[in-house]
Motif scaffolding. Structure first.
Motif, mmCIF file in Angstrom:
data_model
loop_
_atom_site.group_PDB
_atom_site.id
_atom_site.type_symbol
_atom_site.label_atom_id
_atom_site.label_comp_id
_atom_site.label_asym_id
_atom_site.label_seq_id
_atom_site.Cartn_x
_atom_site.Cartn_y
_atom_site.Cartn_z
ATOM 1 N N UNK A 1 31.785 40.795 33.955
ATOM 2 C CA UNK A 1 31.421 39.665 34.819
ATOM 3 C C UNK A 1 32.674 38.934 35.299
ATOM 4 N N UNK A 2 33.583 38.632 34.376
ATOM 5 C CA UNK A 2 34.772 37.879 34.733
ATOM 6 C C UNK A 2 35.773 38.697 35.533
ATOM 7 N N UNK A 3 35.835 39.994 35.280
ATOM 8 C CA UNK A 3 36.814 40.836 35.958
ATOM 9 C C UNK A 3 36.259 41.506 37.215
ATOM 10 N N UNK A 4 34.987 41.328 37.495
ATOM 11 C CA UNK A 4 34.360 41.989 38.637
ATOM 12 C C UNK A 4 34.995 41.550 39.950
ATOM 13 N N UNK A 5 35.122 42.508 40.870
ATOM 14 C CA UNK A 5 35.630 42.202 42.208
ATOM 15 C C UNK A 5 34.499 41.781 43.143
ATOM 16 N N UNK A 6 33.280 41.678 42.599
ATOM 17 C CA UNK A 6 32.124 41.237 43.380
ATOM 18 C C UNK A 6 31.784 39.801 42.996
#
Length: 207
Positions: A1-6
């Protein structure tokens, strides 16, 4: 969730934003502490209300359906309606997806909403639409006979001026090739130039 590019936000079943990820902060210019908790409620979002999205969005929360939509989102209007700080009050084109999360009893417990900035795509579409509009205006001019032909030498589209010039109806022309309508002595040089054009050897020719 924190690292998502979305860009992603998690809302509770009543529409309150519980969590956003860094990508959302980047796209919307909002800090987590300024939107998470009982601060932003999606059903109080004036930008979504004006766009007519809220009735469809309610089906995600109340019926557990998935939806997606495109919107020219007014970040300023949305922030002012609920006193949320944003870096810049601007309008951005977003493609959005909303889908529910269910608890053990099969009831909607949370809703996930994700966003993609499609401003560049929309700008390209608008540029293309303007180009096509200009081309259509030029194509419909009564001053020049203009046609669009296929690589197989078939007529694809002709304007009224060409029909008048050649003395055929549009239906008659579209059933023929331009070779059939070319003066015999011009066929060989015309086809030769056309072949060079199709191969990319030349970009234009006059006969």
């Amino acid at each position: 969730f924190l690292q998502s590019t979305v860009s992603t936000q998690i809302l509770d079943k009543d529409g309150w934003c519980q969590k956003i990820n860094p990508k959302l902060s980047e796209l919307f210019g909002v800090k987590p502490e300024d939107i998470e908790g009982k601060v932003y409620n999606i059903f109080q979002d004036k930008a979504l209300e004006e766009a007519g999205i809220l009735p469809e969005l309610s089906t995600v929360f109340h019926q557990g359906k998935k939806i997606e939509w495109e919107i020219l989102f007014d970040i300023g209007l949305a922030s002012e309606a609920q006193n949320i700080k944003v870096a810049e009050k601007k309008k951005v084109w977003f493609h959005n997806w909303a889908f529910p999360l269910f608890n053990a009893q099969g009831k909607v417990s949370h809703v996930i909403i994700q966003h993609a900035d499609i401003s560049a795509k929309k700008a390209e579409e608008m540029t293309l639409a303007e180009s096509e509009k200009r081309m259509r205006g030029y194509f419909n001019t009564p001053l020049y006979g203009i046609a669009i032909a296929s690589p197989g030498k078939n007529w694809v589209e002709v304007n009224d001026a060409l029909c008048i010039m050649l003395g055929y109806t549009r239906e008659e022309i579209l059933q023929m090739t331009w070779v059939e309508m070319t003066y015999p002595d011009d066929i060989v040089p015309d086809v030769a130039r056309f072949s060079r054009l199709m191969s990319g050897e030349i970009t234009t020719y006059i006969l």
